[in-house]
Design an enzyme around this catalytic site. Structure first.
Site, mmCIF file in Angstrom:
data_model
loop_
_atom_site.group_PDB
_atom_site.id
_atom_site.type_symbol
_atom_site.label_atom_id
_atom_site.label_comp_id
_atom_site.label_asym_id
_atom_site.label_seq_id
_atom_site.Cartn_x
_atom_site.Cartn_y
_atom_site.Cartn_z
ATOM 1 C CE LYS A 114 13.248 71.829 21.686
ATOM 2 N NZ LYS A 114 13.639 73.067 21.066
HETATM 3 C C1 LIG Z 1 14.438 74.402 21.219
HETATM 4 C C2 LIG Z 1 13.793 75.721 21.422
HETATM 5 C C3 LIG Z 1 14.010 76.790 20.543
HETATM 6 C C4 LIG Z 1 15.074 76.792 19.502
HETATM 7 O O1 LIG Z 1 14.947 75.797 18.549
HETATM 8 P P1 LIG Z 1 16.277 75.361 17.743
HETATM 9 O O2 LIG Z 1 15.719 74.483 16.667
HETATM 10 O O3 LIG Z 1 17.149 74.638 18.699
HETATM 11 O O4 LIG Z 1 16.894 76.581 17.200
HETATM 12 C C5 LIG Z 1 13.274 77.945 20.719
HETATM 13 N N1 LIG Z 1 12.379 78.064 21.714
HETATM 14 C C6 LIG Z 1 12.163 77.071 22.602
HETATM 15 C C7 LIG Z 1 11.146 77.259 23.677
HETATM 16 C C8 LIG Z 1 12.882 75.874 22.488
HETATM 17 O O5 LIG Z 1 12.691 74.912 23.399
#
Ligand SMILES: *Cc1c(COP(=O)(O)O)cnc(C)c1O
Length: 408
Positions: free
Chosen positions: A187
């Site tokens: 991210k």
């Molecule tokens: C990465 C992601 C999540 C989940 O986040 P995590 O920290 O991996 O649990 C939820 N929604 C979207 C759209 C994502 O890309």
């Protein structure tokens, strides 16, 4: 095929600052949720301009916790987008509610008009996802929420640093009930694994804070600070969603770099658009008109009818040129599990299904070199040129162009 070293789909940007922060946390004698997490929450809140923030061990935990703390459960329906990661939908199912999918608009984000079509007497909440880091049409979504008395929980997993109009997604002045961020490894900023939730209601945030740690009213750090007062009470059946100080130490350093990361992402997205924008077989992503795109993802759309290969072959061609590409996302109803559980048949999201075979995410991250961005763009152009369909333009008689091969 060539000598370029492999360009992975993602490579985190970590340097001495994060390593030193983790080392000093390890030496501090306090590893779980403590002073560093409190500092991370405060700095994140101040950066976003949020009322308050709670650090959690994932974005998934943030989504689940928000829905649980809002009291959403069996018999309720929650509307979200089919073009998302499975966690958005499983969070709804883990509180016992029913996920309802509303189709996307041209920008890839949930279409407010489609949301309204899906609202029933059972609808309690909407979860818009800021796909790729582009802000959703929040004014329309908040207007619907007001009209139909719905909660809004934003999935801002791609949107740390995204501005809606001129303020951060998650800002206090906005009308959402809770905003869930992710610090997963790929991210915009990362803690390895981690997340954050912001909320405007102090009561909601206090409830989430308790539910995030076993339903306990005072966490270990609080008790430690109060000179070892050992007493606490369990107030409800909570979860284990707290973020450790080891991860918060990384998060603080990443947060300090986030604006620089987004500048780099924006610069590279602009460069991709400049290099790929004129190619007729491709559709490049557009900057946000309703705020600031954080460019978590650079999602190219293939004009498949003009190419003789499909997306899977395109990804393989990139792989053959030492480039890791990805696809965001496989639509929710296409996964075997959701076929049984999605409340509407798959053809209810025609825009999403039409778009899916065209989507391809190119590498885009601050630790890329500009030369790598150019190499990826050159490779994309080369693949297009190799697999371009010769087209006989069907221009009307008398224009002088009939029967001409496409000049591209
Ligand atoms: C990465 C992601 C999540 C989940 O986040 P995590 O920290 O991996 O649990 C939820 N929604 C979207 C759209 C994502 O890309």
């Amino acid at each position: 095929m060539n000598q370029h070293s492999f360009i992975p789909f993602h490579r985190p940007e970590i340097d001495g600052a994060e390593i030193d922060a983790v080392t000093s946390t390890l030496r501090s004698g306090w590893l779980t949720t403590g002073a560093r997490t409190a500092q991370f929450e405060k700095e994140f809140r101040d950066y976003i301009g949020a009322k308050d923030a709670l650090a959690l061990n994932s974005g998934t935990a943030a989504l689940h916790l928000a829905l649980a703390a809002l009291g959403i459960g069996p018999g309720d329906e929650v509307i979200t987008t089919p073009l998302t990661f499975c966690a958005t939908v499983t969070a709804i199912m883990h509180v016992g509610a029913k996920p309802v999918l509303a189709d996307i608009g041209a920008d890839g984000n949930i279409d407010p008009a489609c949301i309204e079509q899906k609202i029933t007497a059972r609808t309690r909440a909407v979860i818009p996802v800021h796909f790729a880091g582009a802000p959703c049409q929040m004014d329309q979504i908040w207007a619907l929420a007001k009209k139909y008395d719905l909660f809004v929980v934003e999935d801002a997993a791609h949107a740390a640093g995204t501005l809606y109009r001129d303020r951060h997604v998650g800002a206090e002045s906005f009308a959402s009930d809770a905003v869930a961020f992710s610090f997963y490894a790929t991210k915009n900023m990362t803690t390895g694994e981690g997340g954050m939730i912001t909320a405007n209601s102090e009561a909601l945030l206090a409830r989430m804070r308790i539910l995030a740690l076993h339903g306990i009213n005072r966490d270990a750090w609080g008790r430690y600070r109060e000179s070892g007062n050992w007493y606490y009470q369990v107030l409800e059946a909570g979860f284990k969603y707290n973020l450790s100080d080891l991860q918060s130490a990384i998060g603080i350093q990443q947060l300090h770099k986030l604006e620089r990361f987004i500048e780099k992402r924006t610069q590279y997205a602009d460069l991709y658009n400049q290099l790929l924008g004129g190619i007729e077989e491709l559709e490049v992503p557009q900057p946000a008109r309703n705020g600031r795109h954080s460019w978590h993802l650079y999602v190219l759309r293939l004009n498949l009818e003009e190419l003789s290969i499909n997306r899977a072959a395109f990804v393989s061609e990139l792989r053959g040129r030492c480039i890791g590409a990805s696809v965001h996302f496989i639509p929710i109803p296409l996964h075997p599990f959701f076929q049984d559980h999605a409340t509407r048949p798959e053809n209810d999201c025609p825009q999403c299904f039409e778009l899916y075979p065209r989507l391809i995410s190119l590498p885009l991250y601050p630790s890329m070199a500009e030369e790598e961005v150019c190499y990826v763009a050159d490779s994309v152009r080369e693949i297009v040129e190799t697999f371009r369909k010769p087209r006989l333009t069907a221009a009307p008689m008398g224009t002088g162009h009939a029967g001409q091969w496409s000049p591209l």
